[in-house]
Design an enzyme around this catalytic site. Structure first.
Site, short mmCIF file in Angstrom:
data_model
loop_
_atom_site.label_atom_id
_atom_site.label_comp_id
_atom_site.label_asym_id
_atom_site.label_seq_id
_atom_site.Cartn_x
_atom_site.Cartn_y
_atom_site.Cartn_z
N VAL A 114 0.84 -1.20 0.00
CA VAL A 114 0.00 0.00 0.00
C VAL A 114 0.87 1.26 0.00
O VAL A 114 0.61 2.21 -0.74
CB VAL A 114 -0.96 -0.01 1.22
N THR B 118 -0.80 -4.42 8.68
CA THR B 118 -1.61 -4.80 9.84
C THR B 118 -1.96 -6.28 9.69
O THR B 118 -3.09 -6.64 9.43
CB THR B 118 -2.92 -3.97 9.93
N THR C 109 -5.24 -0.79 6.84
CA THR C 109 -6.57 -1.30 7.23
C THR C 109 -6.58 -1.60 8.72
O THR C 109 -5.81 -2.45 9.18
CB THR C 109 -6.88 -2.58 6.42
N LEU D 4 -18.94 -12.12 -8.84
CA LEU D 4 -19.85 -13.27 -8.84
C LEU D 4 -19.22 -14.42 -9.64
O LEU D 4 -19.92 -15.19 -10.28
CB LEU D 4 -21.20 -12.87 -9.44
N GLY E 78 -15.50 -20.14 -7.76
CA GLY E 78 -14.14 -20.68 -7.84
C GLY E 78 -13.77 -21.42 -6.58
O GLY E 78 -14.64 -21.88 -5.84
N CYS F 200 -6.22 -9.76 2.22
CA CYS F 200 -7.26 -8.83 2.70
C CYS F 200 -8.54 -9.51 3.14
O CYS F 200 -8.91 -9.41 4.31
CB CYS F 200 -7.56 -7.82 1.60
C1 UGA Z 1 -9.36 -6.73 -2.12
C2 UGA Z 1 -10.42 -5.69 -2.56
O1 UGA Z 1 -10.98 -6.08 -3.83
C3 UGA Z 1 -9.81 -4.29 -2.66
O2 UGA Z 1 -10.83 -3.34 -2.96
C4 UGA Z 1 -9.17 -3.95 -1.32
O3 UGA Z 1 -8.55 -2.67 -1.34
C5 UGA Z 1 -8.12 -4.98 -0.98
O4 UGA Z 1 -8.75 -6.28 -0.91
C6 UGA Z 1 -7.50 -4.62 0.36
O5 UGA Z 1 -8.19 -4.65 1.37
O6 UGA Z 1 -6.34 -4.16 0.38
P1 UGA Z 1 -7.43 -8.09 -3.40
O7 UGA Z 1 -7.32 -8.89 -2.14
O8 UGA Z 1 -6.18 -7.56 -4.02
O9 UGA Z 1 -8.37 -6.80 -3.16
O10 UGA Z 1 -8.09 -9.02 -4.49
P2 UGA Z 1 -9.53 -9.24 -5.14
O11 UGA Z 1 -9.45 -8.94 -6.59
O12 UGA Z 1 -10.58 -8.56 -4.38
O13 UGA Z 1 -9.69 -10.81 -4.98
C7 UGA Z 1 -9.72 -11.44 -3.71
C8 UGA Z 1 -9.98 -12.91 -3.83
O14 UGA Z 1 -11.32 -13.15 -4.24
C9 UGA Z 1 -9.12 -13.65 -4.86
O15 UGA Z 1 -8.71 -14.88 -4.30
C10 UGA Z 1 -10.03 -13.88 -6.05
O16 UGA Z 1 -9.69 -14.98 -6.81
C11 UGA Z 1 -11.35 -14.07 -5.33
N1 UGA Z 1 -12.52 -13.76 -6.18
C12 UGA Z 1 -12.75 -12.47 -6.59
C13 UGA Z 1 -13.40 -14.77 -6.52
O17 UGA Z 1 -13.21 -15.96 -6.16
N2 UGA Z 1 -14.50 -14.46 -7.27
C14 UGA Z 1 -14.75 -13.20 -7.69
O18 UGA Z 1 -15.78 -12.99 -8.36
C15 UGA Z 1 -13.85 -12.18 -7.34
#
Ligand code: UGA
Length: 439
Positions: free
Chosen positions: A11, A86, A123, A254, A257, A264
């Site tokens: 970050v 954090t 966070t 949506l 997987g 996060c």
């Molecule tokens: C997430 C949030 O999307 C960000 O907005 C936030 O700032 C960040 O956490 C944080 O708190 O710092 P991130 O963890 O980088 O971001 O990744 P995401 O793209 O949100 O994906 C998270 C997980 O969910 C991945 O394992 C992804 O494969 C999974 N996912 C995501 C699904 O299984 N299905 C989906 O439709 C979307």
């Protein structure tokens, strides 16, 4: 404006580079001398598309400086961002470990000179801004400052775009002066009409947890619907489209997987549950979201076992993708790690490939054979599992994959390929929330 950013983790580094790109004079400070040394030499410790070029450009323009010292950047700064980690507490009780945030507050306090806005970007649980305020006042009584909360919503792999083109900026503060300073920091975003949410610090802190918990809820929800689809002969991708086209629901997040991972969602959902518990409030939906996610990973292991005829013992399994999602080398809480560990525990041997995350994975999964590409990973394997939807796995030479495999078993945990086409190619094809009758 003169800005200091404390912490050069994910970050801190992205925020520092992007704030410099806005035109501010930014100093990124970190206690870790070797990290600062590498950054000064132009080496970026994480993989994030576009970050290296942006850092180099702003360093060359003289707007971005890296340092281990608080002086002179902190006394000169109008705004100081605390962007340290954090992590989940080592006690394993779901609380976030705030020691780095509090250390940063203690370390900057003696250097504050004129009025400064200290901003929490990390966070943090509700109430942390008040603690930071208290620490600074106690360490440097009489100094003029305000603390604000400004959570980030950056996604790994898309962080630069998320920072430069955010859906919204959340500013939590009770001080008009701090609000104005932060609005000045983000002034370049006025041009693209970014909405600002101005609120108090506790609400801003809660917005961050609530946003991540809600997104995690969408994922666990669709994963349960996927499981139901498998039983009734439905197609989860059509369900996601069918509900997602309703503007009130939205199509994003949506994708069914193997469950969510990363640094996060797992950490923040647990931390939100702790906040709720400490305040005597039930948070049953988030509790269920966490449980469903753990169950989804276990279900994926069972899916692989069933595809292999009932046992993974003695089988050679190829895994494509180790990172918790594409475009990152981050394997924290990645479904791949849980699933591979279980397969190995049950007697399977694993060959894996990931475009970026193999170095990180080696540290936690030394038993895995790491391969230079997807085809090498499939060589002689009893089945292949597509775990992370990297672009390079979206257009595999499937006949080459089939030739490399001992058995033509393809388990697609990200629903990248089409069922009918895979069957036509002669694969025993398994996916998530879709049945063999799907196209
Ligand atoms: C997430 C949030 O999307 C960000 O907005 C936030 O700032 C960040 O956490 C944080 O708190 O710092 P991130 O963890 O980088 O971001 O990744 P995401 O793209 O949100 O994906 C998270 C997980 O969910 C991945 O394992 C992804 O494969 C999974 N996912 C995501 C699904 O299984 N299905 C989906 O439709 C979307």
């Amino acid at each position: 404006m003169k800005i200091a950013v404390i912490g050069t983790g994910y970050v801190g580094l992205v925020s520092g580079a992007c704030l410099a790109e806005f035109g501010h004079e930014v100093t990124c400070i970190d206690n870790d001398e070797s990290k600062i040394k590498s950054l000064k030499e132009g080496r970026i410790p994480i993989y994030e598309p576009g970050l290296e070029a942006m850092v180099l450009k702003n360093v060359q323009a003289g707007r971005l400086i890296f340092s281990t010292k608080y002086d002179p950047a902190v006394p000169e700064a109008e705004v100081i961002f605390i962007a340290v980690g954090t992590p989940a507490s080592r006690r394993g009780d779901g609380y976030a470990d705030l020691s780095y945030v509090y250390d940063a507050a203690r370390q900057i306090a003696p250097f504050l000179k004129d009025y400064t806005v200290v901003v929490n970007k990390s966070t943090v649980p509700v109430g942390t801004a008040c603690q930071v305020q208290r620490i600074i006042s106690e360490t440097n009584p009489g100094v003029s400052f305000d603390v604000a909360s400004n959570p980030e919503f950056l996604r790994e792999g898309a962080a630069i775009n998320d920072f430069m083109r955010p859906d919204r900026i959340v500013i939590g503060t009770d001080s008009k002066q701090a609000e104005e300073a932060l609005k000045a920091v983000y002034r370049p975003l006025y041009l693209i009409e970014t909405p600002f949410v101005i609120t108090n610090t506790k609400t801003a802190e809660l917005i961050k947890y609530a946003a991540n918990a809600f997104l995690a809820t969408k994922i666990s929800f669709i994963n349960e619907i996927a499981n139901l689809c498998e039983e009734i002969g439905g197609n989860v991708q059509d369900v996601a489209k069918g509900i997602g086209l309703d503007g009130r629901i939205g199509r994003k997040f949506l994708h069914a997987g193997p469950g969510y991972g990363g640094s996060c969602f797992p950490k923040d959902t647990h931390a939100l549950l702790r906040v709720a518990q400490d305040n005597g409030v039930a948070c049953r939906i988030v509790e269920a979201v966490v449980e469903v996610n753990a169950a989804q990973k276990a279900r994926m292991t069972r899916k692989i076992r069933q595809a292999l005829g009932g046992s993974e013992g003695g089988k050679k399994i190829a895994i494509l993708g180790l990172a918790f999602k594409p475009e990152t080398d981050d394997i924290r809480d990645a479904p791949a790690i849980t699933i591979i560990s279980k397969l190995i525990e049950n007697g399977a041997s694993v060959r894996a490939h990931d475009p970026q995350a193999m170095n990180e994975a080696r540290k936690v999964l030394p038993e895995v054979v790491y391969c230079s590409g997807p085809y090498e990973a499939c060589e002689g394997a009893d089945a292949v599992v597509l775990m992370t939807e990297w672009n390079e796995y979206r257009a595999l030479d499937l006949l080459r994959i089939k030739k490399a495999l001992k058995m033509p078993i393809f388990i697609d945990l990200r629903n990248v390929y089409r069922t009918a086409a895979m069957k036509q190619l002669g694969f025993d094809y398994f996916s998530v929330g879709r049945t063999s009758a799907d196209n």
